[in-house]
Every structure is written in C-alpha cells, then in structure tokens.
Motif scaffolding. Structure first.
Motif: not given
Length: 371
Positions: A125, A128-129, A159, A162, A187
């Motif tokens: 996370t 990915g963020r 993907s 996430l 996000t």
C-alpha cells in the motif's frame, strides 16, 4: 415509528414509490451535484452512464455541468457499492469508502489474493500510494511498478490489491462527456486534499440508501451496498422509520415522509442508463424488472444496453449505434413478443428523439430502429 398495523404495499405501489424518489415520474430542475447526492451515487462503469442517468431525471440537463463537477473535484469516480465504479460526491466518497472496505476485500480475496505472492499489505500500500500520488497511473503501470518488488506476483493482482487497500479515484479526462482518456488513478485523499472520514456512520449511509431507493428490506440494502449483517442497523433505525410489508410478507423500511404515490399514478416512458441503480439495488427486483428481463440483460454481456421503462416497468432495452453521419437508437423488446411495444411506440419514439438530440448532437441524421 413502527406502524401499529403493518400495511402491505402491492407491486405497483412499490414501483411508483421507487420511481417517485428516483425522479422518474417527472423531471425536476435540480443542480447535478444535488441529484448525485440525492440518488446516493450513480453506477458508472462506462464513462457516459452517469450523464444518461442525470439526463433522464433533470430537466434541461447540461452534460458540461457534471463534467465541471468532476474537474472541480466535487464529484469523483470511485469503486464503492458492490465494489463497482460509481459517480459520487466528494463528501460521500470520503464517508463511504471506509465503510465499504469489507466489500472491496471480499471481492479481492475471491479473485486475486492467491496471485500476489504473499506481498505484505502495508508495504504494498505504501509503495503503491507513493507511485500514484506522484502522478496518476493506469493499472498496467501500477502492476508493472509493484512487480519490480514482487516479481513472482501477477501484475493485475498487485493492482487489484492496491485498489482494495487504498481508495483510488479515476481522474479526468476519464469520465468527461465527449472526451476520452486513460483509466488513470490516484488516491482519494491526494485528489481531494482531505482524509477519509475517521468515524463514518453506517446508519447515515443506510438512511441515504433508503431515501433514494426505498421502501427496502434488509436484503435490499445489503444488495445495494454489498455489505452483510445489516439487520442490526435496521433494528437500530426502526424507531425512526415507517415499516411495511410486500406481497410476499417481507418487511420493508422507509422514511416516514418519503413519497409513496397512488399506484395508478401515470409513469412516462424513460430511457435509463446501462446499469442504472434502480435495476440493481434490490434483492427482489420485480418492482421494476421481471426475472426474464434480468436474465436477458445478463445474456447480453457487455453490449451496453440501457433500460427502457414503459408504465414504470422495464419493457425494452436500447443502445445508440453510430456511423460517420448517422446515430441510430436501436430498441429491443428482448424476451417479450416482437410487437409488445406497438401500442406505446408514439411515446417511446418521442422520448427517443429527445435522447438522440442529447446524446448525438455530432451526427447530422438521427434514426430509430427496432431490433
């Protein structure tokens, strides 16, 4: 406010009650933002769907109004109810995404969890963020980037992980009327500059659902959002709700002052977007559409048929086919007899011409055809 003697609502009463609060008995003049909020979100897998949803409910709807709300970040496209893409207000996205995390996790576990090669949730996370907050990215880019850290995992599963663990929005130009762009994500918090709600209220979300789609059973509410075990929520809300039963004895909850018009109230022809929530948000969908129509729709796969209401019930389907110069609105009677719509053709074609004028201004010729 539980009724002393619980009244039974017949099928047409349920139909007209739902159509009334969905603004499908009469178009209204209402800002698009207010309508998106009132409807508790618009299901929107396809970029144009939300525009058709608003056009059939708002008088003189201008698609640029919704496009402007998206670019101004007052409305977003995000996976929420049933883990599907919805157009919702920014405030609702921040309030509802934490509540619907269990729905996202259930869908992820059923499809992708075995394919992430044991990737650590927190690390994935965070990685990915950082990647998508640097600039919006497509899922292919996300999967490739995360795959450098977890090379044994399936990129699409990374993907999906996430998307489950971080609230992702699709950013414009995706979703803008008449424009196109990659399905790129960042996000929700980064896009809006605000955190998700720290103490979101499931009670408030359920009341919004009932206001938009009621009267509703416990199972109806669960179907709408994808959450389970909501009986205790409805029991907690019972003192402030009106309670009815349907013809099968199922208990239905509604707001006391919600519209419940006479079952013989006229219902005009209405063209609905593909995947309109009025078709998808009840355990028993017979108040709007028969099982035969449900099965027909499933059999079409991703052919992008919208629904057509005649006398308040789903009686046909439609889609627009374009050539260089012509837009043809194709109407199908689906599982019904070939001439089932003959008596209503005048009203159907009058509304169809309005729809073509809205959706196909770029074509010099408009036609209506029956499949």
């Amino acid at each position: 406010m539980t009724n002393a003697a619980t009244r039974t609502l017949g099928l047409r009463e349920l139909n007209r009650a739902t159509l009334a609060r969905q603004h499908l008995l009469e178009r209204v003049r209402m800002p698009a933002l207010d309508m998106v909020r009132h409807l508790a979100g618009l299901q929107a897998q396809h970029p144009a769907s939300s525009y058709f949803t608003l056009w059939t409910r708002i008088a003189d709807f201008d698609p640029e109004e919704l496009a402007g709300l998206m670019t101004d970040r007052r409305v977003v496209r995000i996976a929420l109810m049933r883990s599907t893409i919805h157009t919702v207000t920014a405030d609702d996205a921040l309030a509802w995404r934490p509540l619907l995390l269990p729905v996202m996790e259930r869908m992820y576990k059923s499809s992708h969890s075995r394919l992430t090669a044991g990737a650590d949730r927190d690390e994935l996370t965070a990685t990915g963020r950082a990647f998508i907050e640097e600039q919006p990215r497509t899922f292919a880019e996300v999967g490739a980037h995360l795959g450098t850290r977890w090379p044994d995992a399936q990129p699409s599963a990374l993907s999906a992980a996430l998307r489950t663990w971080a609230p992702l929005v699709q950013v414009p130009p995706r979703g803008l009327w008449g424009r196109s762009g990659p399905v790129a994500h960042t996000t929700l918090e980064h896009w809006l500059g605000r955190p998700v709600d720290a103490e979101p209220s499931v009670d408030a979300m359920v009341l919004r659902c009932i206001a938009a789609l009621g009267p509703m059973s416990v199972k109806d509410v669960q179907v709408w959002c994808g959450l389970t075990r909501l009986k205790e929520v409805l029991e907690r809300l019972r003192p402030q709700l009106a309670v009815f039963r349907d013809e099968n004895g199922r208990e239905l909850f509604d707001l006391p002052d919600a519209p419940r018009p006479d079952p013989e109230t006229p219902a005009p022809v209405r063209f609905l977007a593909d995947f309109d929530n009025i078709y998808l948000s009840h355990d028993d969908r017979s108040r709007v559409v028969t099982r035969e129509w449900q099965q027909w729709g499933m059999d079409q796969g991703n052919m992008l048929w919208g629904g057509l209401l005649v006398d308040g019930f789903g009686r046909a389907a439609w889609r627009i086919e374009r050539t260089k110069d012509t837009a043809t609105l194709l109407i199908s009677s689906g599982p019904e007899p070939k001439n089932a719509l003959k008596a209503q053709r005048g009203a159907i074609e009058e509304e169809a011409r309005r729809l073509l004028a809205f959706a196909a201004k770029d074509r010099g010729k408009h036609d209506i055809a029956y499949a």
